[in-house]
Motif scaffolding. Sequence first.
Motif, mmCIF file in Angstrom:
data_model
loop_
_atom_site.group_PDB
_atom_site.id
_atom_site.type_symbol
_atom_site.label_atom_id
_atom_site.label_comp_id
_atom_site.label_asym_id
_atom_site.label_seq_id
_atom_site.Cartn_x
_atom_site.Cartn_y
_atom_site.Cartn_z
ATOM 1 N N SER A 101 0.865 -1.213 0.064
ATOM 2 C CA SER A 101 0.097 -0.101 -0.147
ATOM 3 C C SER A 101 0.752 1.091 -0.173
ATOM 4 O O SER A 101 2.057 0.915 0.080
ATOM 5 C CB SER A 101 -0.940 0.089 1.061
ATOM 6 N N SER A 102 0.339 2.372 -0.152
ATOM 7 C CA SER A 102 1.025 3.527 -0.186
ATOM 8 C C SER A 102 1.690 3.835 1.270
ATOM 9 O O SER A 102 2.738 4.597 1.564
ATOM 10 C CB SER A 102 -0.005 4.833 -0.730
ATOM 11 N N LEU A 103 1.396 3.084 2.183
ATOM 12 C CA LEU A 103 1.725 3.206 3.675
ATOM 13 C C LEU A 103 2.708 2.074 4.143
ATOM 14 O O LEU A 103 3.165 2.040 5.175
ATOM 15 C CB LEU A 103 0.629 3.455 4.615
ATOM 16 N N SER A 104 3.090 1.353 3.002
ATOM 17 C CA SER A 104 4.066 0.306 3.196
ATOM 18 C C SER A 104 5.638 0.747 3.453
ATOM 19 O O SER A 104 5.695 1.548 2.706
ATOM 20 C CB SER A 104 4.030 -0.762 2.024
ATOM 21 N N ARG A 105 6.172 -0.071 4.515
ATOM 22 C CA ARG A 105 7.500 -0.069 4.586
ATOM 23 C C ARG A 105 7.898 -1.446 5.138
ATOM 24 O O ARG A 105 7.188 -2.171 5.395
ATOM 25 C CB ARG A 105 7.717 1.027 5.696
ATOM 26 N N LEU A 106 9.409 -1.411 4.814
ATOM 27 C CA LEU A 106 10.157 -2.471 5.159
ATOM 28 C C LEU A 106 10.585 -2.333 6.674
ATOM 29 O O LEU A 106 11.579 -1.109 6.727
ATOM 30 C CB LEU A 106 11.258 -2.783 4.217
#
Length: 104
Positions: free
Chosen positions: A80-85
Amino acid sequence: MPNVTWKCFDGTTVSAEVDSGVSLMEAALNLNVTGVFGDCGGALSCATCHVVVDETWHDRVPRPTDMETEMLDMVQGGRSSLSRLSCQIRVSDELDGIVLHVGS
Ligand code: FES
């Protein structure tokens, strides 16, 4: 110490104080957060440390590098646009109170 909260897909919530400098992935593994695996140990090659930063925090975390952005395309189930690793974000006082969603 900054407080971090993980809200997991199975309905569990883990909230803990975490040492500054530790990555959010390492902290999640230490706390047995469901759904965070960190298979590559933070080498930016697995995407199994994927989290979705709560939208209220998204503008306050450091921006992803180009490499992280490329790896995010490998997230199982899509990003999603809020995804992070989470291996790429280090805990700091500025992130005190951050909320992360796992598996959403
Ligand atoms: S732990 Fe492998 S990409 Fe984050």
